[in-house]
Motif scaffolding. Structure first.
Motif, PDB file in Angstrom:
ATOM      1  N   ARG A 146       0.842  -1.203   0.000  1.00  0.00           N
ATOM      2  CA  ARG A 146       0.000   0.000   0.000  1.00  0.00           C
ATOM      3  C   ARG A 146       0.870   1.244   0.000  1.00  0.00           C
ATOM      4  N   ILE A 147       0.308   2.323  -0.502  1.00  0.00           N
ATOM      5  CA  ILE A 147       0.886   3.660  -0.351  1.00  0.00           C
ATOM      6  C   ILE A 147      -0.103   4.462   0.488  1.00  0.00           C
ATOM      7  N   LEU A 148       0.330   4.834   1.683  1.00  0.00           N
ATOM      8  CA  LEU A 148      -0.539   5.510   2.642  1.00  0.00           C
ATOM      9  C   LEU A 148      -0.295   7.009   2.628  1.00  0.00           C
ATOM     10  N   ARG A 149      -1.361   7.772   2.615  1.00  0.00           N
ATOM     11  CA  ARG A 149      -1.276   9.237   2.640  1.00  0.00           C
ATOM     12  C   ARG A 149      -1.549   9.739   4.051  1.00  0.00           C
ATOM     13  N   VAL A 150      -0.901  10.840   4.392  1.00  0.00           N
ATOM     14  CA  VAL A 150      -1.069  11.446   5.706  1.00  0.00           C
ATOM     15  C   VAL A 150      -2.290  12.357   5.688  1.00  0.00           C
ATOM     16  N   VAL A 151      -3.180  12.164   6.663  1.00  0.00           N
ATOM     17  CA  VAL A 151      -4.384  12.987   6.807  1.00  0.00           C
ATOM     18  C   VAL A 151      -4.388  13.553   8.227  1.00  0.00           C
ATOM     19  N   PHE A 152      -4.580  14.863   8.339  1.00  0.00           N
ATOM     20  CA  PHE A 152      -4.579  15.533   9.634  1.00  0.00           C
ATOM     21  C   PHE A 152      -5.984  15.567  10.212  1.00  0.00           C
ATOM     22  N   LEU A 153      -6.067  15.331  11.526  1.00  0.00           N
ATOM     23  CA  LEU A 153      -7.343  15.362  12.241  1.00  0.00           C
ATOM     24  C   LEU A 153      -7.308  16.436  13.315  1.00  0.00           C
TER      25      LEU A 153
END
Length: 259
Positions: A186-193
């Protein structure tokens, strides 16, 4: 090619044989008919072989175009969620489970190695085994006081896997030595919460981080005491030595008191 050459030699042999020329008309006609049918049979056989070759080639090309079968199951499967706190080091987590029937080595890769690191950065999982990996990222101060809540960062993480044999020791060089067998899982993207807003993604992240911390604490604990240590050829001496020292100490105290 070998069939065609054999037929050519036989044809010349039959032409040079006078007994064959003087044979009966019926046998000559039958032979002529067989000769006429042979090239057709050969062409049909060649066509079958060519068709089989083309089919095998198409199958191999189709297999090469299909995506490789994944060996790991990730949760979350596409994103890494980070509570957005500028100027601080944030943590994310991803559950990794070996869903194959073989031992699998995995490794993290990132586009921002200076500001991110993973724990563990890689390892080997037995069939059905899983763990929660922790990802650390330093949160840069935003420009012009912009908020990046629920926005994707340019930073990406890639998880690759490699099938290995049981008992293999993990070293990063495994992926260089068997580069042709490495699969991008997988290629995981960073998501801010938003850390102050409760969401399903944030609550799930908190549970995974708590599980990862508990696993680390468990590994830090010494193994359960299985009795006095065994030294040398199975001689239990530590406990005996400790008791003897206590006994001698009591004897000395009693001797002093008696004086």
């Amino acid at each position: 090619m070998a069939i065609a050459d054999n037929h050519h030699r036989n044809h010349h042999k039959w032409r040079l044989c006078p007994l064959w020329q003087s044979a009966t008309p019926s046998s000559s006609a039958s032979s002529t008919q067989n000769l006429n049918n042979q090239p057709q049979n050969h062409s049909q056989q060649n066509g079958v072989v060519a068709s089989g070759t083309r089919s095998a080639t198409v199958s191999s090309v189709a297999r090469s175009l299909l995506p490789a079968r994944r060996r790991l199951r990730l949760d979350p499967s596409n994103n890494l969620y980070f509570p957005y706190e500028p100027g601080k080091q944030g943590r994310s987590a991803v559950r990794i489970k070996n869903s194959s029937k073989s031992y699998v080595a995995f490794k993290f890769q990132t586009t921002a190695p200076k500001s991110c690191y993973m724990r563990p950065p890689g390892g080997i999982l037995a069939p059905g085994e899983g763990l929660v990996a922790t990802v650390f990222k330093f949160m840069e101060q935003p420009e012009n006081n912009e908020k990046h809540i629920n926005q994707k960062s340019k930073v990406k993480f890639k998880i690759v896997s490699l099938k290995v044999k049981e008992g293999t020791d993990y070293v990063p060089e495994l992926f260089d030595e068997q580069r042709d067998q490495v699969v991008v899982e997988r290629i995981l993207r960073v998501v801010f919460l938003d850390p102050e807003r409760s969401t399903p993604a944030l609550e799930k992240l908190k549970r995974q981080l708590a599980e990862a911390d508990a696993a680390i604490e468990t590994r830090k604990k010494p193994p359960a005491d299985a009795g006095p240590p065994v030294v040398g050829e199975g001689l239990v001496i530590d406990e005996w030595k400790e008791r003897r020292e206590k006994y001698l100490a009591r004897q000395q105290v009693e001797a002093v008191d008696s004086v």
